[in-house]
Design a protein around this motif. Structure first.
Motif, PDB file in Angstrom:
ATOM      1  N   ARG A   1     -10.590  -9.415 -43.723  1.00 51.88           N
ATOM      2  CA  ARG A   1     -10.887  -8.827 -42.407  1.00 51.88           C
ATOM      3  C   ARG A   1     -11.033  -9.905 -41.343  1.00 51.88           C
ATOM      4  O   ARG A   1     -10.534  -9.760 -40.226  1.00 51.88           O
ATOM      5  CB  ARG A   1     -12.170  -8.000 -42.474  1.00 51.88           C
ATOM      6  N   GLU A   2     -11.752 -10.989 -41.684  1.00 50.54           N
ATOM      7  CA  GLU A   2     -11.910 -12.085 -40.724  1.00 50.54           C
ATOM      8  C   GLU A   2     -10.562 -12.692 -40.365  1.00 50.54           C
ATOM      9  O   GLU A   2     -10.251 -12.896 -39.198  1.00 50.54           O
ATOM     10  CB  GLU A   2     -12.818 -13.169 -41.300  1.00 50.54           C
ATOM     11  N   ALA A   3      -9.755 -12.986 -41.376  1.00 49.79           N
ATOM     12  CA  ALA A   3      -8.437 -13.581 -41.124  1.00 49.79           C
ATOM     13  C   ALA A   3      -7.535 -12.608 -40.368  1.00 49.79           C
ATOM     14  O   ALA A   3      -6.813 -13.006 -39.447  1.00 49.79           O
ATOM     15  CB  ALA A   3      -7.783 -13.981 -42.442  1.00 49.79           C
ATOM     16  N   HIS A   4      -7.605 -11.321 -40.731  1.00 50.90           N
ATOM     17  CA  HIS A   4      -6.774 -10.318 -40.080  1.00 50.90           C
ATOM     18  C   HIS A   4      -7.183 -10.142 -38.618  1.00 50.90           C
ATOM     19  O   HIS A   4      -6.323 -10.067 -37.738  1.00 50.90           O
ATOM     20  CB  HIS A   4      -6.884  -8.983 -40.830  1.00 50.90           C
ATOM     21  N   SER A   5      -8.491 -10.086 -38.353  1.00 50.24           N
ATOM     22  CA  SER A   5      -8.934  -9.930 -36.961  1.00 50.24           C
ATOM     23  C   SER A   5      -8.551 -11.153 -36.129  1.00 50.24           C
ATOM     24  O   SER A   5      -8.187 -11.026 -34.963  1.00 50.24           O
ATOM     25  CB  SER A   5     -10.442  -9.672 -36.897  1.00 50.24           C
ATOM     26  N   ALA A   6      -8.610 -12.330 -36.733  1.00 49.57           N
ATOM     27  CA  ALA A   6      -8.193 -13.537 -36.000  1.00 49.57           C
ATOM     28  C   ALA A   6      -6.700 -13.485 -35.692  1.00 49.57           C
ATOM     29  O   ALA A   6      -6.280 -13.841 -34.590  1.00 49.57           O
ATOM     30  CB  ALA A   6      -8.517 -14.780 -36.827  1.00 49.57           C
ATOM     31  N   ARG A   7      -5.891 -12.998 -36.644  1.00 54.69           N
ATOM     32  CA  ARG A   7      -4.451 -12.869 -36.391  1.00 54.69           C
ATOM     33  C   ARG A   7      -4.184 -11.850 -35.291  1.00 54.69           C
ATOM     34  O   ARG A   7      -3.340 -12.061 -34.421  1.00 54.69           O
ATOM     35  CB  ARG A   7      -3.725 -12.445 -37.663  1.00 54.69           C
ATOM     36  N   VAL A   8      -4.915 -10.727 -35.326  1.00 55.43           N
ATOM     37  CA  VAL A   8      -4.729  -9.686 -34.314  1.00 55.43           C
ATOM     38  C   VAL A   8      -5.117 -10.216 -32.939  1.00 55.43           C
ATOM     39  O   VAL A   8      -4.408  -9.999 -31.956  1.00 55.43           O
ATOM     40  CB  VAL A   8      -5.549  -8.418 -34.683  1.00 55.43           C
ATOM     41  N   GLU A   9      -6.243 -10.936 -32.858  1.00 60.54           N
ATOM     42  CA  GLU A   9      -6.665 -11.505 -31.577  1.00 60.54           C
ATOM     43  C   GLU A   9      -5.631 -12.479 -31.036  1.00 60.54           C
ATOM     44  O   GLU A   9      -5.321 -12.472 -29.846  1.00 60.54           O
ATOM     45  CB  GLU A   9      -8.012 -12.210 -31.722  1.00 60.54           C
ATOM     46  N   ARG A  10      -5.095 -13.325 -31.918  1.00 53.52           N
ATOM     47  CA  ARG A  10      -4.068 -14.279 -31.482  1.00 53.52           C
ATOM     48  C   ARG A  10      -2.842 -13.553 -30.955  1.00 53.52           C
ATOM     49  O   ARG A  10      -2.294 -13.904 -29.916  1.00 53.52           O
ATOM     50  CB  ARG A  10      -3.667 -15.199 -32.632  1.00 53.52           C
ATOM     51  N   SER A  11      -2.398 -12.533 -31.690  1.00 49.45           N
ATOM     52  CA  SER A  11      -1.199 -11.818 -31.247  1.00 49.45           C
ATOM     53  C   SER A  11      -1.456 -11.069 -29.939  1.00 49.45           C
ATOM     54  O   SER A  11      -0.592 -11.029 -29.077  1.00 49.45           O
ATOM     55  CB  SER A  11      -0.720 -10.860 -32.332  1.00 49.45           C
ATOM     56  N   GLN A  12      -2.670 -10.507 -29.766  1.00 49.26           N
ATOM     57  CA  GLN A  12      -2.984  -9.820 -28.512  1.00 49.26           C
ATOM     58  C   GLN A  12      -3.046 -10.809 -27.358  1.00 49.26           C
ATOM     59  O   GLN A  12      -2.607 -10.514 -26.249  1.00 49.26           O
ATOM     60  CB  GLN A  12      -4.309  -9.065 -28.639  1.00 49.26           C
ATOM     61  N   ARG A  13      -3.589 -11.999 -27.632  1.00 50.55           N
ATOM     62  CA  ARG A  13      -3.652 -13.021 -26.598  1.00 50.55           C
ATOM     63  C   ARG A  13      -2.251 -13.443 -26.169  1.00 50.55           C
ATOM     64  O   ARG A  13      -1.960 -13.558 -24.982  1.00 50.55           O
ATOM     65  CB  ARG A  13      -4.432 -14.229 -27.117  1.00 50.55           C
TER      66      ARG A  13
END
Length: 165
Positions: A129-141
């Motif tokens: 979840r931590e890694a996935h949320s970080a990936r999602v945040e990066r892609s949204q950014r």
């Protein structure tokens, strides 16, 4: 059948003589592999070369100890689980490996110890979840930055057209 070694000759000279006679008769002409380099000529000597050669000829080269195979599988699954597309797929990956670990711990095969306990699936899911949320945040950014650039471009074009017209 070969003749017996005469009593007065040493083995070395007798064998050399037989080889010279066979060469003279042409018995070594046209042998398979003639003129080709010896296989594994540059490799260091291995005590178990003949075992490895036999396993290779039988197609059994990939056989490794079950414990070592399970260790590799655990490492590969842990790496793949953090890159999985969903939480459910993480759980599906880890459950069969946990069963194998439990079976290995109950009835260990002879040889090296496994050195692993059953995987805490909830802990791995939390890391996912931590890694996935970080990936999602990066892609949204990245998407947001590209939208900002695109919207800024649109406004500039809009104002340029108004100045001209």
């Amino acid at each position: 059948m070969t003749e017996r070694k005469p009593a007065g000759l040493s083995f070395e000279s007798w064998i050399d003589g037989q080889i010279r006679e066979a060469e003279g008769r042409g018995e070594f002409d046209g042998l398979p592999g003639a003129g080709k380099p010896l296989p594994d000529a540059g490799r260091p000597l291995d005590d178990n070369w003949w075992i490895k050669q036999k396993l290779a000829s039988e197609g059994l080269v990939a056989m490794i100890h079950p414990t070592l195979s399970l260790r590799r599988e655990i490492e590969d699954v842990m790496e793949a689980a953090l890159k999985a597309p969903s939480e459910r797929s993480v759980r599906r990956m880890l459950e069969p490996v946990n069963e194998k670990i439990a079976a290995n711990l109950r009835f260990p095969p002879p040889g090296p110890a496994l050195g692993y306990r059953p995987i805490d699936i909830d802990e791995v899911v939390a890391r996912w979840r931590e890694a996935h949320s970080a990936r999602v945040e990066r892609s949204q950014r990245v998407v947001g930055e590209s939208r900002d650039k695109a919207s800024g471009r649109r406004w500039r074009l809009f104002f340029r057209r108004r100045r001209r017209g």
